[in-house]
Write a protein that holds these residues in place. Structure first.
Motif, PDB file in Angstrom:
ATOM      1  N   PHE A   1     -12.833  16.159 -50.680  1.00 25.06           N
ATOM      2  CA  PHE A   1     -12.183  17.187 -51.490  1.00 25.06           C
ATOM      3  C   PHE A   1     -12.129  16.768 -52.960  1.00 25.06           C
ATOM      4  CE2 PHE A   1      -9.488  18.993 -47.755  1.00 25.06           C
ATOM      5  CZ  PHE A   1     -10.616  19.668 -47.301  1.00 25.06           C
ATOM      6  N   LYS A   2     -11.847  15.484 -53.192  1.00 25.61           N
ATOM      7  CA  LYS A   2     -11.782  14.994 -54.573  1.00 25.61           C
ATOM      8  C   LYS A   2     -13.146  15.098 -55.258  1.00 25.61           C
ATOM      9  CE  LYS A   2      -7.996  11.681 -53.891  1.00 25.61           C
ATOM     10  NZ  LYS A   2      -7.635  10.240 -53.854  1.00 25.61           N
ATOM     11  N   LYS A   3     -14.211  14.795 -54.517  1.00 23.46           N
ATOM     12  CA  LYS A   3     -15.558  14.824 -55.100  1.00 23.46           C
ATOM     13  C   LYS A   3     -15.987  16.231 -55.492  1.00 23.46           C
ATOM     14  CE  LYS A   3     -17.368  10.654 -52.903  1.00 23.46           C
ATOM     15  NZ  LYS A   3     -18.374  10.078 -51.979  1.00 23.46           N
ATOM     16  N   VAL A   4     -15.582  17.212 -54.715  1.00 23.23           N
ATOM     17  CA  VAL A   4     -15.993  18.593 -55.011  1.00 23.23           C
ATOM     18  C   VAL A   4     -14.940  19.342 -55.815  1.00 23.23           C
ATOM     19  CG1 VAL A   4     -17.484  18.751 -52.990  1.00 23.23           C
ATOM     20  CG2 VAL A   4     -15.095  19.441 -52.793  1.00 23.23           C
ATOM     21  N   GLY A   5     -13.877  18.623 -56.184  1.00 20.07           N
ATOM     22  CA  GLY A   5     -12.875  19.241 -57.051  1.00 20.07           C
ATOM     23  C   GLY A   5     -11.889  20.154 -56.364  1.00 20.07           C
ATOM     24  N   ILE A   6     -11.625  19.904 -55.099  1.00 21.43           N
ATOM     25  CA  ILE A   6     -10.654  20.725 -54.367  1.00 21.43           C
ATOM     26  C   ILE A   6      -9.336  19.962 -54.274  1.00 21.43           C
ATOM     27  CG2 ILE A   6     -10.059  21.783 -52.154  1.00 21.43           C
ATOM     28  CD1 ILE A   6     -13.027  22.163 -51.644  1.00 21.43           C
TER      29      ILE A   6
ATOM     30  N   HIS B   1       6.843  16.653 -41.826  1.00 24.26           N
ATOM     31  CA  HIS B   1       5.787  16.544 -40.816  1.00 24.26           C
ATOM     32  C   HIS B   1       5.158  17.893 -40.461  1.00 24.26           C
ATOM     33  CE1 HIS B   1       7.164  12.473 -40.433  1.00 24.26           C
ATOM     34  NE2 HIS B   1       8.340  12.845 -39.957  1.00 24.26           N
ATOM     35  N   LYS B   2       5.487  18.929 -41.208  1.00 29.17           N
ATOM     36  CA  LYS B   2       4.967  20.252 -40.871  1.00 29.17           C
ATOM     37  C   LYS B   2       3.454  20.305 -41.004  1.00 29.17           C
ATOM     38  CE  LYS B   2       4.984  24.507 -39.676  1.00 29.17           C
ATOM     39  NZ  LYS B   2       5.131  24.812 -38.247  1.00 29.17           N
ATOM     40  N   ASP B   3       2.889  19.527 -41.905  1.00 27.19           N
ATOM     41  CA  ASP B   3       1.430  19.536 -42.083  1.00 27.19           C
ATOM     42  C   ASP B   3       0.778  18.297 -41.478  1.00 27.19           C
ATOM     43  OD1 ASP B   3       2.433  17.707 -43.904  1.00 27.19           O
ATOM     44  OD2 ASP B   3       0.922  18.162 -45.435  1.00 27.19           O
ATOM     45  N   ILE B   4       1.381  17.811 -40.384  1.00 28.19           N
ATOM     46  CA  ILE B   4       0.795  16.656 -39.711  1.00 28.19           C
ATOM     47  C   ILE B   4      -0.632  16.994 -39.270  1.00 28.19           C
ATOM     48  CG2 ILE B   4       1.597  17.286 -37.396  1.00 28.19           C
ATOM     49  CD1 ILE B   4       2.316  14.313 -36.977  1.00 28.19           C
ATOM     50  N   LEU B   5      -1.537  16.054 -39.346  1.00 24.02           N
ATOM     51  CA  LEU B   5      -2.965  16.207 -39.058  1.00 24.02           C
ATOM     52  C   LEU B   5      -3.698  16.993 -40.146  1.00 24.02           C
ATOM     53  CD1 LEU B   5      -3.006  16.915 -35.198  1.00 24.02           C
ATOM     54  CD2 LEU B   5      -3.669  14.822 -36.364  1.00 24.02           C
ATOM     55  N   SER B   6      -3.060  17.199 -41.269  1.00 23.98           N
ATOM     56  CA  SER B   6      -3.737  17.868 -42.375  1.00 23.98           C
ATOM     57  C   SER B   6      -4.901  17.000 -42.852  1.00 23.98           C
ATOM     58  CB  SER B   6      -2.755  18.108 -43.525  1.00 23.98           C
ATOM     59  OG  SER B   6      -3.413  18.685 -44.631  1.00 23.98           O
ATOM     60  N   PRO B   7      -6.087  17.576 -43.067  1.00 23.56           N
ATOM     61  CA  PRO B   7      -7.247  16.772 -43.442  1.00 23.56           C
ATOM     62  C   PRO B   7      -7.275  16.367 -44.917  1.00 23.56           C
ATOM     63  CG  PRO B   7      -7.861  19.069 -43.354  1.00 23.56           C
ATOM     64  CD  PRO B   7      -6.444  19.000 -42.876  1.00 23.56           C
ATOM     65  N   ASP B   8      -6.319  16.840 -45.698  1.00 24.02           N
ATOM     66  CA  ASP B   8      -6.377  16.561 -47.131  1.00 24.02           C
ATOM     67  C   ASP B   8      -5.467  15.413 -47.556  1.00 24.02           C
ATOM     68  OD1 ASP B   8      -4.062  17.980 -46.609  1.00 24.02           O
ATOM     69  OD2 ASP B   8      -4.007  18.927 -48.581  1.00 24.02           O
TER      70      ASP B   8
END
Length: 308
Positions: free
Chosen positions: A156-161, A171-178
């Motif tokens: 995400f960092k490389k493509v500017g996201i 913990h609501k966004d647990i397993l978040s890929p970012d």
């Protein structure tokens, strides 16, 4: 004399009727001793499963419905589960496994016939049946649990996201890929995996009459061939579906060649008029047919197809 002839004729007719009824009764009894074949195909998922243009596969809704049909059909003495599945959802496998146990509790014999593969959740279902048949080259086992996770933060960092979120708890966004997983979150998820794993090996231990420790030794996630599984006690017999049918007939006390009935077998007409296909055909036909109900009437559509 005339009366005697009439009486004799009546006796002959009654005797003949009794023979026919008796013969019919025996014939019906033989016909009633059926074995149901229920296919478990594809990934095992909750609800409708893999719903496509021509079929629905692996969904618990359909499988449970078929198991209920087999349980309610007094003619069915045994059920053969023909499993060809790599596994799937743990809750879905558990849900179907419990229905298999209810089916057995009703007095029906339930036997598994493994196809190409009956692993993970597929083996969970097999372990709930009375006897398991596999081909020597069937892939089975894979007893274990995992939660997939990917971290795409660097990509995400490389493509500017840059992802941002507003959440109600840490913990609501647990397993978040970012973002990376925290040690606390990893421990939470590991605890969940361990709990489900314990339930899985408990099912196998009870179904295969094994000690829990022995099951743990075999349940490290590895896959076995049918040959290996038989040597380890995870499979009872080597053979194809018809070997499983013969075994089920023997367990159920069915004499002679049993009548087979496939549950859930879909006809070409059902494939064209059921589920999502029905809705798709509506969308395709209605814009081109102003008087759709009248023009479709000759096709003898099912009553539950309401074209408006």
């Amino acid at each position: 004399m005339h009366k005697k002839v009439v009486v004799i004729l009546l006796l002959l007719l009654l005797t003949g009727a009794a023979v026919v009824l008796n013969g019919s009764g025996h014939w019906k009894k033989a016909e009633s001793e059926k074995i149901a074949i229920i296919h478990v195909e594809g990934v095992i998922l909750g609800g409708r499963g893999q719903s496509g243009f021509l079929s629905e596969q692996g969904g618990t809704d359909q499988l449970i419905r078929l198991l209920h049909q087999a349980r309610d059909d007094q003619a069915v003495k045994a059920v053969v589960l023909r499993i060809n599945s790599p596994g799937g959802s743990a809750p879905a496998s558990q849900e179907v496994g419990e229905e298999i146990m209810k089916l057995r509790s009703s007095g029906k014999v339930v036997v598994t016939s493994m196809g190409d593969i009956a692993a993970s959740g597929g083996y969970w279902l097999a372990a709930c049946t009375e006897r398991i048949y596999a081909n020597p080259t069937t892939l089975t086992g894979s007893i274990g649990v995992y939660i997939p996770y990917a971290n795409w933060e660097e990509l995400f960092k490389k493509v500017g996201i840059q992802q941002e979120k507003i959440k109600s708890g840490p913990h609501k966004d647990i397993l978040s890929p970012d973002r990376p997983m925290t040690p606390e979150e990893r421990a939470m998820l590991q605890s969940m995996v361990d709990d489900i794993y314990q339930q899985f090996i408990q099912v196998v231990a009870e179904g295969r009459n094994m000690e829990l420790e022995r099951v743990r030794q075999l349940a490290d996630g590895r896959v076995y061939t049918g040959n290996q599984a038989k040597e380890l006690g995870l499979v009872d017999e080597l053979g194809n579906m018809y070997d499983a049918v013969e075994g089920a007939a023997a367990l159920a006390g069915i004499h002679g060649k049993p009548k087979l009935q496939e549950y859930g077998k879909t006809s070409p007409w059902q494939m064209l008029t059921g589920g999502e296909t029905q809705g798709l055909l509506r969308q395709m036909l209605l814009p081109t047919l102003p008087n759709a109900p009248q023009q479709l009437a000759p096709l003898a559509l099912p009553e539950n197809w309401q074209v408006k």
